[in-house]
Motif scaffolding. Structure first.
Motif, PDB file in Angstrom:
ATOM      1  N   MET A 201      48.099  10.348  10.974  1.00  0.00           N
ATOM      2  CA  MET A 201      47.653   9.999   9.624  1.00  0.00           C
ATOM      3  C   MET A 201      46.322  10.676   9.314  1.00  0.00           C
ATOM      4  O   MET A 201      46.145  11.252   8.230  1.00  0.00           O
ATOM      5  CB  MET A 201      47.538   8.478   9.507  1.00  0.00           C
ATOM      6  CG  MET A 201      47.270   7.982   8.092  1.00  0.00           C
ATOM      7  SD  MET A 201      45.484   8.038   7.677  1.00  0.00           S
ATOM      8  CE  MET A 201      45.482   7.555   5.964  1.00  0.00           C
TER       9      MET A 201
ATOM     10  N   TRP B 107      40.886  14.667   8.450  1.00  0.00           N
ATOM     11  CA  TRP B 107      39.752  13.947   9.044  1.00  0.00           C
ATOM     12  C   TRP B 107      39.562  14.308  10.526  1.00  0.00           C
ATOM     13  O   TRP B 107      38.593  13.855  11.138  1.00  0.00           O
ATOM     14  CB  TRP B 107      39.928  12.424   8.909  1.00  0.00           C
ATOM     15  CG  TRP B 107      39.903  11.917   7.503  1.00  0.00           C
ATOM     16  CD1 TRP B 107      39.408  12.560   6.389  1.00  0.00           C
ATOM     17  CD2 TRP B 107      40.383  10.645   7.033  1.00  0.00           C
ATOM     18  NE1 TRP B 107      39.539  11.771   5.284  1.00  0.00           N
ATOM     19  CE2 TRP B 107      40.136  10.602   5.639  1.00  0.00           C
ATOM     20  CE3 TRP B 107      40.994   9.540   7.653  1.00  0.00           C
ATOM     21  CZ2 TRP B 107      40.485   9.481   4.854  1.00  0.00           C
ATOM     22  CZ3 TRP B 107      41.333   8.438   6.871  1.00  0.00           C
ATOM     23  CH2 TRP B 107      41.085   8.417   5.491  1.00  0.00           C
TER      24      TRP B 107
ATOM     25  N   MET C 210      36.157  -2.063  -2.738  1.00  0.00           N
ATOM     26  CA  MET C 210      36.725  -1.562  -1.483  1.00  0.00           C
ATOM     27  C   MET C 210      35.970  -2.088  -0.258  1.00  0.00           C
ATOM     28  O   MET C 210      36.537  -2.176   0.830  1.00  0.00           O
ATOM     29  CB  MET C 210      36.733  -0.034  -1.496  1.00  0.00           C
ATOM     30  CG  MET C 210      37.409   0.642  -0.330  1.00  0.00           C
ATOM     31  SD  MET C 210      39.174   0.263  -0.104  1.00  0.00           S
ATOM     32  CE  MET C 210      39.944   1.448  -1.217  1.00  0.00           C
TER      33      MET C 210
ATOM     34  N   LYS D 223      35.388  -4.952   0.548  1.00  0.00           N
ATOM     35  CA  LYS D 223      36.045  -6.148   1.073  1.00  0.00           C
ATOM     36  C   LYS D 223      37.075  -5.814   2.161  1.00  0.00           C
ATOM     37  O   LYS D 223      37.560  -6.708   2.839  1.00  0.00           O
ATOM     38  CB  LYS D 223      36.701  -6.931  -0.065  1.00  0.00           C
ATOM     39  CG  LYS D 223      35.675  -7.631  -0.962  1.00  0.00           C
ATOM     40  CD  LYS D 223      36.293  -8.175  -2.238  1.00  0.00           C
ATOM     41  CE  LYS D 223      37.374  -9.208  -1.944  1.00  0.00           C
ATOM     42  NZ  LYS D 223      38.071  -9.573  -3.222  1.00  0.00           N
TER      43      LYS D 223
ATOM     44  N   GLN E 264      41.143   1.139  12.150  1.00  0.00           N
ATOM     45  CA  GLN E 264      41.744   2.109  11.226  1.00  0.00           C
ATOM     46  C   GLN E 264      41.493   1.709   9.774  1.00  0.00           C
ATOM     47  O   GLN E 264      41.256   2.565   8.916  1.00  0.00           O
ATOM     48  CB  GLN E 264      43.252   2.232  11.497  1.00  0.00           C
ATOM     49  CG  GLN E 264      43.913   3.271  10.592  1.00  0.00           C
ATOM     50  CD  GLN E 264      45.305   3.703  11.039  1.00  0.00           C
ATOM     51  OE1 GLN E 264      45.722   3.412  12.167  1.00  0.00           O
ATOM     52  NE2 GLN E 264      46.009   4.401  10.174  1.00  0.00           N
ATOM     53  N   ARG E 265      41.520   0.416   9.510  1.00  0.00           N
ATOM     54  CA  ARG E 265      41.204  -0.052   8.148  1.00  0.00           C
ATOM     55  C   ARG E 265      39.771   0.338   7.788  1.00  0.00           C
ATOM     56  O   ARG E 265      39.497   0.782   6.676  1.00  0.00           O
ATOM     57  CB  ARG E 265      41.396  -1.564   8.071  1.00  0.00           C
ATOM     58  CG  ARG E 265      41.609  -2.078   6.669  1.00  0.00           C
ATOM     59  CD  ARG E 265      41.866  -3.570   6.655  1.00  0.00           C
ATOM     60  NE  ARG E 265      40.655  -4.315   6.936  1.00  0.00           N
ATOM     61  CZ  ARG E 265      40.565  -5.340   7.787  1.00  0.00           C
ATOM     62  NH1 ARG E 265      41.622  -5.739   8.476  1.00  0.00           N
ATOM     63  NH2 ARG E 265      39.421  -5.968   7.956  1.00  0.00           N
TER      64      ARG E 265
ATOM     65  N   GLU F 107      39.575   3.980   6.828  1.00  0.00           N
ATOM     66  CA  GLU F 107      40.088   4.229   5.475  1.00  0.00           C
ATOM     67  C   GLU F 107      39.088   3.765   4.414  1.00  0.00           C
ATOM     68  O   GLU F 107      38.853   4.457   3.423  1.00  0.00           O
ATOM     69  CB  GLU F 107      41.451   3.537   5.284  1.00  0.00           C
ATOM     70  CG  GLU F 107      42.543   4.135   6.163  1.00  0.00           C
ATOM     71  CD  GLU F 107      43.943   3.652   5.807  1.00  0.00           C
ATOM     72  OE1 GLU F 107      44.119   3.014   4.750  1.00  0.00           O
ATOM     73  OE2 GLU F 107      44.877   3.920   6.586  1.00  0.00           O
ATOM     74  N   VAL F 108      38.519   2.583   4.631  1.00  0.00           N
ATOM     75  CA  VAL F 108      37.562   2.035   3.656  1.00  0.00           C
ATOM     76  C   VAL F 108      36.325   2.928   3.561  1.00  0.00           C
ATOM     77  O   VAL F 108      35.884   3.292   2.471  1.00  0.00           O
ATOM     78  CB  VAL F 108      37.161   0.601   4.066  1.00  0.00           C
ATOM     79  CG1 VAL F 108      35.919   0.139   3.309  1.00  0.00           C
ATOM     80  CG2 VAL F 108      38.329  -0.348   3.840  1.00  0.00           C
TER      81      VAL F 108
ATOM     82  N   PHE G 197      37.038   6.459   2.134  1.00  0.00           N
ATOM     83  CA  PHE G 197      37.222   6.325   0.682  1.00  0.00           C
ATOM     84  C   PHE G 197      35.868   6.261  -0.025  1.00  0.00           C
ATOM     85  O   PHE G 197      35.623   6.965  -1.012  1.00  0.00           O
ATOM     86  CB  PHE G 197      38.037   5.057   0.378  1.00  0.00           C
ATOM     87  CG  PHE G 197      38.174   4.743  -1.091  1.00  0.00           C
ATOM     88  CD1 PHE G 197      39.246   5.234  -1.823  1.00  0.00           C
ATOM     89  CD2 PHE G 197      37.236   3.946  -1.747  1.00  0.00           C
ATOM     90  CE1 PHE G 197      39.381   4.943  -3.178  1.00  0.00           C
ATOM     91  CE2 PHE G 197      37.359   3.665  -3.109  1.00  0.00           C
ATOM     92  CZ  PHE G 197      38.428   4.154  -3.816  1.00  0.00           C
TER      93      PHE G 197
END
Lengths: 231, 231, 231, 231
Positions: free
Chosen positions: C40, C46, C145, C147, C208-209, C212-213, C216
């Motif tokens: 991913m 990345w 985001m 959160k 991983q979350r 992404e956060v 972003f």
């Protein structure tokens, strides 16, 4: 010993010489890697249209280079779109014409003993090769990503990417490429103005890593110019 | 001879006329290529929403054009979302309505004898067609990528992309398209302001190559405007 | 109890201790998640070149960390490119060398009891870590985001991402990382200047979350700098 | 008649009432479409972290909404991550908690009789909702892409996207959403500041088309701001 000999008649194996089967396997391995690289580069928009071309040294003695044929789309390559050329750029056992840019691949092989050469044509390399064209090159310095280049062990590396004016006289251009990089182990890639990147490596894995490293750094430099006005 | 004849009754084969099976195969080949192009363009965000439309000449005498139907999503096309139209844009053996933009496809066929026409709707073509709209067109010059356009052999090409004001009067707009490109072999594409790109080719392969080449160059020009302030 | 024991000889199961099979399953589950994360992240650009590295705590007592080996491409990881290290960063039952950056992973584990650590190397984190490097960090505030970060329940969060100068002295750098985040539950990630992001979580899903956060939000801040001149 | 009734006991079919099997099929169809939309939106970086949420009206009388559960990753949804809620937002036959943002979905259903609601959280919508937040909304005008919005037949459309301040008081926020769009058929979407887009449609196909159209236009407007300094 050339692959054409293997294919026309299987010679008796002597010493370390590869068998016909081994030679075929090696050839298929190389073009399989180039097909996969093309798919990846296409997803990145680095080989749109029919831009880009790829090669890998198949045999050193005699010299034989496996290379993408003229006009093929690099995102959907098939084995029949490759051919072998000798050190004069003449096709071996193939009805295909090699790309006009074959001369540049041969110049790079001769200048720095590369095992594989990849040419990509991205938006950022097009833009930066133009922006820095008048300076004759682009300096990359201070980026951890530089350590992905062969032999580089610190981000405090001063990496110089020469930029040459683009030309349709590939014979002259290839001589210019040769003289620009000959004897300069510290050079990992070269830009043609408003045209794109040539990079290379011992093998296709290394050359592909160099593409990723340099294209990443071009994007960093390019986007920095977009933000600079606000600093 | 129209495909509808083939489908309603298989005629006796005479001379070079294709059989029913051959005609079906050819039709399926064309829409298969357009489905694949749509998937690729969707990954590029060139046909979001229901934007974009594609066509390919199926028969010259009588003229029959295979074209995407109105309202279909171009990223997930299925064979039943295509139809054939005659040279008046009327559907042949189909309950579907052709897109309102069919008139533009027909005008391009009539003006430059194209075998395939692709309309994409990207962010960069939307922006550049607006930015250069008042100038009536956009000049592309000095880029190696231009050689991906049919008949172009040097980066020192002065490629002019005409830009027309957008309109919902497709009848008038299609006449304007016709007169803009008629007799101008050197034109490879046209922009509608804040709307997108029309390009074409002898066949779908060539038209898709033209999309990739032109969209690449639009991105180059667009990003150059983002960086220009820092030069 | 270490995995090496399991592998050399299956011990009798006692109490809550996992069986050899369970340990193998857990190890395979962890590296399977890291392989998927790598694919991913590669699609996102990345982890280009050989940049980035990933780890997950396999055992707490004794401490064992499953981690990507040195030089592997993170977009196409295979199980044999992982190894386990102990709390001194020494390989367990493996011929592979761990990455030089293993020391940073161990420092993060020691400082905030993370179960998984992900290092990415994006264009935007490279740019922002440089732009805000002199300030010692980057503040993120007012974005919904946020959160997505563990324990954050409102966009009115003042999230501080420390930025450290990059260095090839990983021993010193890892001590600096340790002291920067030790005892600071409110910190979710750290940037190395012109190098990239380290973030972590209780497990790989959470880490991983966080990638992404944060990536972003870096893109949001970076693009805002591109637009700011026009406000 | 609620789905829970179907599931606890298959009633005798009467009139136009769907059978248990039909109801299950319809439910599976809806969540299958939402899973596919999530995968597409994830590839676009519109639902990173755990951002975004999706819903579709499963039954009108009594009102039942199929909606993504709290905390799920929208790029890799599985059927068990959905639940049904009634018109008070209470879960029906489910151990899952609905997302806190369920109240906004219900407000939109009540205000404009939508059949499906999609919330995305892109970089461009985050940036534009902030840049235009003080103006209370963003005007889109003159773009052909607007014709992808339901009921819009010309690019000369003046489309107004209201922007509301973000809040963690979802009860108040959902009332604000309701009063902003109630009775305004011409509104197709709404932005929450630094949070993202809510759009809707008669069904999921239409709502997804609206996401694509609006996210495309946000990118156009955002990039125009990056170029504007050079005009």
């Amino acid at each position: 010993m050339s692959l054409s000999m293997y294919i026309s008649a299987a010679p008796a194996q002597a010493g370390g010489a590869p068998s016909l089967e081994q030679a075929k396997d090696e050839y298929n391995r190389l073009i399989g890697q180039m097909i996969a690289a093309g798919e990846m580069f296409y997803r990145q928009n680095w080989v749109l249209g029919t831009s880009g071309n790829f090669s890998a040294v198949f045999s050193r003695k005699p010299f034989e280079l496996a290379i993408t044929g003229s006009g093929a789309h690099k995102g959907t390559l098939t084995p029949d779109q490759f051919l072998r050329v000798n050190d004069q750029g003449q096709p071996i056992d193939s009805p295909h014409q090699p790309s006009a840019e074959t001369a540049i691949h041969l110049a790079i092989c001769a200048a720095c003993d590369a095992g594989a050469i990849l040419h990509t044509h991205s938006v950022w390399s097009t833009l930066l090769s133009d922006m820095y064209g008048a300076s004759g090159g682009l300096e990359l310095n201070g980026y951890e990503m530089l350590k992905g280049l062969s032999g580089v062990t610190t981000h405090l590396r001063n990496e110089w990417i020469p930029i040459l004016e683009n030309s349709q006289d590939y014979s002259r251009l290839s001589r210019e490429v040769f003289h620009t990089i000959k004897g300069k182990r510290e050079v990992h890639g070269i830009l043609l103005r408003r045209h794109g990147l040539y990079t290379w490596g011992r093998d296709l894995e290394e050359a592909q890593r160099h593409v990723e490293v340099l294209e990443f750094l071009f994007e960093v430099i390019g986007r920095q110019h977009c933000m600079a006005a606000t600093l």
